[in-house]
Enzyme design. Sequence first.
Site, PDB file in Angstrom:
ATOM      1  CB  VAL A  46      -0.968   0.017   1.208  1.00 45.02           C
ATOM      2  CG1 VAL A  46      -1.759   1.317   1.262  1.00 45.02           C
ATOM      3  CG2 VAL A  46      -1.905  -1.185   1.158  1.00 45.02           C
ATOM      4  CB  CYS A  47       4.103   2.022   1.660  1.00 46.21           C
ATOM      5  SG  CYS A  47       3.746   1.387   3.313  1.00 46.21           S
TER       6      CYS A  47
END
Length: 187
Positions: A46-47
Amino acid sequence: MSLLNTDVKPFSAQAFKQGKFITVTEADLKGKWSVFFFYPADFTFVCPTELEDLADAYADFQKLGVEIYSVSTDTHFSHKAWHDVSPAIKKINYVMLADPTHAISRDFGVLIEDAGLADRGTFVIGPDGKIQILEISAGGVGRDAKELLRKIKALQYVASHPGEVCPAKWKEGEKTLAPSLDLVGKI
């Protein structure tokens, strides 16, 4: 105790920005709007989507006089390595702050102690060095740069227009409110 309206604690950290290693301290925040954008780790899932979203909107933040500081518990070397191999991270022109000692993450209350990683925390810091917005998101939920921009515009509007406040979903140019006894019970 909430960190809202508190001063950013003193820190000094190594960072990666546009191909160089730099040192950043709390003094660098004074006099301008800043965003500390904590994320769990480099080379994850997700980062990079969040950091790429910020990179794509970075010019819009700059137009508002806002500097972005992404922060993870990785080293500045890891940030550079990630930048060198990821097309999404290659887009980043803002500061990628390193927090391998966990001091900054701990001071902002986002450190997951048993994992040694930071929660997804977003902090907007005013030119006076005080925290104006703080949000912590669940690890599996990415954030949205456009919504962050909207909130910063509202903060800046309220800061420059004493006596006015921005209602829910307010966008630049829309009507604001002037809190008064006359409005009680009428909204």
